[in-house]
Design a protein around this motif. Structure first.
Motif, PDB file in Angstrom:
ATOM      1  N   LEU A 150       0.817  -1.211   0.000  1.00  0.00           N
ATOM      2  CA  LEU A 150       0.000   0.000   0.000  1.00  0.00           C
ATOM      3  C   LEU A 150       0.853   1.264   0.000  1.00  0.00           C
ATOM      4  O   LEU A 150       0.503   2.266  -0.626  1.00  0.00           O
ATOM      5  CB  LEU A 150      -0.930   0.005   1.218  1.00  0.00           C
ATOM      6  N   PHE A 151       1.978   1.198   0.715  1.00  0.00           N
ATOM      7  CA  PHE A 151       2.828   2.381   0.852  1.00  0.00           C
ATOM      8  C   PHE A 151       4.167   2.190   0.138  1.00  0.00           C
ATOM      9  O   PHE A 151       5.181   2.742   0.554  1.00  0.00           O
ATOM     10  CB  PHE A 151       3.060   2.683   2.336  1.00  0.00           C
ATOM     11  N   ALA A 152       4.146   1.420  -0.944  1.00  0.00           N
ATOM     12  CA  ALA A 152       5.385   1.112  -1.665  1.00  0.00           C
ATOM     13  C   ALA A 152       6.096   2.376  -2.130  1.00  0.00           C
ATOM     14  O   ALA A 152       7.326   2.482  -2.055  1.00  0.00           O
ATOM     15  CB  ALA A 152       5.078   0.203  -2.856  1.00  0.00           C
ATOM     16  N   LEU A 153       5.334   3.348  -2.613  1.00  0.00           N
ATOM     17  CA  LEU A 153       5.934   4.585  -3.110  1.00  0.00           C
ATOM     18  C   LEU A 153       6.629   5.346  -1.989  1.00  0.00           C
ATOM     19  O   LEU A 153       7.729   5.875  -2.162  1.00  0.00           O
ATOM     20  CB  LEU A 153       4.852   5.453  -3.751  1.00  0.00           C
ATOM     21  N   ARG A 154       5.996   5.370  -0.829  1.00  0.00           N
ATOM     22  CA  ARG A 154       6.594   6.065   0.317  1.00  0.00           C
ATOM     23  C   ARG A 154       7.881   5.366   0.766  1.00  0.00           C
ATOM     24  O   ARG A 154       8.880   6.018   1.068  1.00  0.00           O
ATOM     25  CB  ARG A 154       5.589   6.122   1.469  1.00  0.00           C
ATOM     26  N   TYR A 155       7.844   4.038   0.810  1.00  0.00           N
ATOM     27  CA  TYR A 155       9.047   3.295   1.192  1.00  0.00           C
ATOM     28  C   TYR A 155      10.167   3.503   0.171  1.00  0.00           C
ATOM     29  O   TYR A 155      11.344   3.595   0.535  1.00  0.00           O
ATOM     30  CB  TYR A 155       8.737   1.807   1.324  1.00  0.00           C
ATOM     31  N   LEU A 156       9.800   3.558  -1.102  1.00  0.00           N
ATOM     32  CA  LEU A 156      10.804   3.748  -2.145  1.00  0.00           C
ATOM     33  C   LEU A 156      11.539   5.069  -1.954  1.00  0.00           C
ATOM     34  O   LEU A 156      12.773   5.115  -1.987  1.00  0.00           O
ATOM     35  CB  LEU A 156      10.143   3.702  -3.522  1.00  0.00           C
ATOM     36  N   THR A 157      10.799   6.146  -1.746  1.00  0.00           N
ATOM     37  CA  THR A 157      11.446   7.447  -1.574  1.00  0.00           C
ATOM     38  C   THR A 157      12.283   7.474  -0.298  1.00  0.00           C
ATOM     39  O   THR A 157      13.357   8.083  -0.272  1.00  0.00           O
ATOM     40  CB  THR A 157      10.404   8.578  -1.533  1.00  0.00           C
ATOM     41  N   ARG A 158      11.813   6.800   0.745  1.00  0.00           N
ATOM     42  CA  ARG A 158      12.588   6.773   1.987  1.00  0.00           C
ATOM     43  C   ARG A 158      13.880   5.987   1.817  1.00  0.00           C
ATOM     44  O   ARG A 158      14.954   6.423   2.259  1.00  0.00           O
ATOM     45  CB  ARG A 158      11.756   6.162   3.121  1.00  0.00           C
ATOM     46  N   LEU A 189      13.596  16.275  -0.089  1.00  0.00           N
ATOM     47  CA  LEU A 189      14.468  15.360  -0.826  1.00  0.00           C
ATOM     48  C   LEU A 189      13.672  14.214  -1.425  1.00  0.00           C
ATOM     49  O   LEU A 189      13.867  13.849  -2.594  1.00  0.00           O
ATOM     50  CB  LEU A 189      15.560  14.819   0.098  1.00  0.00           C
ATOM     51  N   GLN A 190      12.779  13.638  -0.651  1.00  0.00           N
ATOM     52  CA  GLN A 190      11.994  12.517  -1.156  1.00  0.00           C
ATOM     53  C   GLN A 190      11.132  12.937  -2.339  1.00  0.00           C
ATOM     54  O   GLN A 190      10.982  12.189  -3.309  1.00  0.00           O
ATOM     55  CB  GLN A 190      11.138  11.944  -0.028  1.00  0.00           C
ATOM     56  N   GLY A 191      10.581  14.137  -2.271  1.00  0.00           N
ATOM     57  CA  GLY A 191       9.773  14.635  -3.379  1.00  0.00           C
ATOM     58  C   GLY A 191      10.597  14.851  -4.636  1.00  0.00           C
ATOM     59  O   GLY A 191      10.155  14.516  -5.750  1.00  0.00           O
ATOM     60  N   LEU A 192      11.797  15.395  -4.483  1.00  0.00           N
ATOM     61  CA  LEU A 192      12.672  15.617  -5.635  1.00  0.00           C
ATOM     62  C   LEU A 192      13.072  14.295  -6.291  1.00  0.00           C
ATOM     63  O   LEU A 192      13.085  14.176  -7.525  1.00  0.00           O
ATOM     64  CB  LEU A 192      13.926  16.378  -5.196  1.00  0.00           C
ATOM     65  N   LEU A 193      13.383  13.314  -5.463  1.00  0.00           N
ATOM     66  CA  LEU A 193      13.794  12.021  -6.008  1.00  0.00           C
ATOM     67  C   LEU A 193      12.638  11.330  -6.722  1.00  0.00           C
ATOM     68  O   LEU A 193      12.818  10.749  -7.800  1.00  0.00           O
ATOM     69  CB  LEU A 193      14.334  11.130  -4.885  1.00  0.00           C
ATOM     70  N   MET A 194      11.465  11.396  -6.125  1.00  0.00           N
ATOM     71  CA  MET A 194      10.324  10.741  -6.750  1.00  0.00           C
ATOM     72  C   MET A 194       9.958  11.421  -8.064  1.00  0.00           C
ATOM     73  O   MET A 194       9.654  10.756  -9.061  1.00  0.00           O
ATOM     74  CB  MET A 194       9.133  10.744  -5.792  1.00  0.00           C
ATOM     75  N   LYS A 195       9.997  12.740  -8.083  1.00  0.00           N
ATOM     76  CA  LYS A 195       9.696  13.467  -9.313  1.00  0.00           C
ATOM     77  C   LYS A 195      10.698  13.113 -10.408  1.00  0.00           C
ATOM     78  O   LYS A 195      10.341  12.958 -11.580  1.00  0.00           O
ATOM     79  CB  LYS A 195       9.724  14.970  -9.043  1.00  0.00           C
ATOM     80  N   ALA A 196      11.959  12.955 -10.021  1.00  0.00           N
ATOM     81  CA  ALA A 196      13.002  12.651 -11.000  1.00  0.00           C
ATOM     82  C   ALA A 196      12.863  11.246 -11.575  1.00  0.00           C
ATOM     83  O   ALA A 196      13.093  11.025 -12.769  1.00  0.00           O
ATOM     84  CB  ALA A 196      14.376  12.810 -10.351  1.00  0.00           C
TER      85      ALA A 196
END
Length: 236
Positions: free
Chosen positions: A88-96, A149-156
């Motif tokens: 469910l929170f895969a995206l959040r874990y990925l950025t972390r 930082l997490q937002g920048l990485l996910m956007k990239a």
């Protein structure tokens, strides 16, 4: 620089993909293996010759075996819930996980460039140094708003097609390989291309003014935590 970014991207993706492994305890084991790979490669890049197990606090569960054994039954019982939440929170874990890989790799680079964790240091003192760095790093992360930082990485990385598939293929190779094996060796051309595109995107994201300011502030916070812990150790 590109090789360094590729390593951090790889290890962050591996740590995140390892969470999805549907076998109890194997997910944690593979996550530690992914982080150990980054430590191994970083030590080697700085000419260190001692085995990474001598700085295990940098990549392993800080609570140790006894703590882990005491919680084994609870972890096994909650494993199905943990897997559902992970998906469910895969995206959040990925950025972390990516943020942790970027910041820990950067911290270790700085530590080694300063002459710390030297080959000439005796193993007990080296282990103590690694524990201090890990504690300072964890404290710095806890005192930092990671959303930027997490937002920048996910956007990239969001638009890099094939990256999740490449990470999953690599984590399968991590499971089958030995402790020192590089799971990215032998990946298909498509997977390798996805990793290269991801590395380029990661590098561009970290060169933005916002990212540079964030990293400089984190470096300062880490240095302050190191100073506090060293002073506390000296007085104790």
């Amino acid at each position: 620089m590109e090789r360094t970014l590729h390593l951090r991207l790889t290890c962050g993706l591996l740590a995140s993909a390892a969470r999805l492994t549907p076998v109890p305890f194997l997910d944690d084991f593979l996550g530690d293996r992914a982080r150990r790979l980054m430590v191994d490669k970083t030590l080697s890049a700085h000419g260190r010759r001692f085995p990474s197990k001598q700085v295990a606090p940098l990549y392993a569960d800080p609570h140790g075996c006894l703590y882990g054994c005491l919680l084994s039954a609870v972890k096994l019982l909650l494993f199905p819930v943990k897997k559902v939440l992970t998906w469910l929170f895969a995206l959040r874990y990925l950025t972390r996980d990516l943020s942790d890989a970027v910041l820990l790799g950067r911290a270790l680079d700085g530590w080694l460039e300063a002459g710390r964790l030297a080959d000439a240091t005796d193993p007990p003192a080296r282990l103590q140094e690694a524990s201090l760095l890990r504690s300072a790093f964890d404290n710095a992360v806890a005192g930092t708003d990671m959303q930027l930082l997490q937002g920048l990485l996910m956007k990239a990385l969001r638009g890099v097609s094939g990256l999740p598939k490449a990470a999953w293929h690599a984590v399968r190779r991590l499971r089958r390989g030995g402790a020192g094996a590089d799971p990215t060796e032998g990946l298909s051309q498509a997977d390798d291309d996805a990793m290269k595109r991801g590395t380029a995107k990661l590098g561009a994201a970290l060169e933005t003014p916002e990212a540079r300011a964030f990293l400089e502030a984190f470096d300062a916070r880490l240095a302050e935590n190191v100073r506090i812990l060293e002073a506390r150790h000296a007085s104790g």
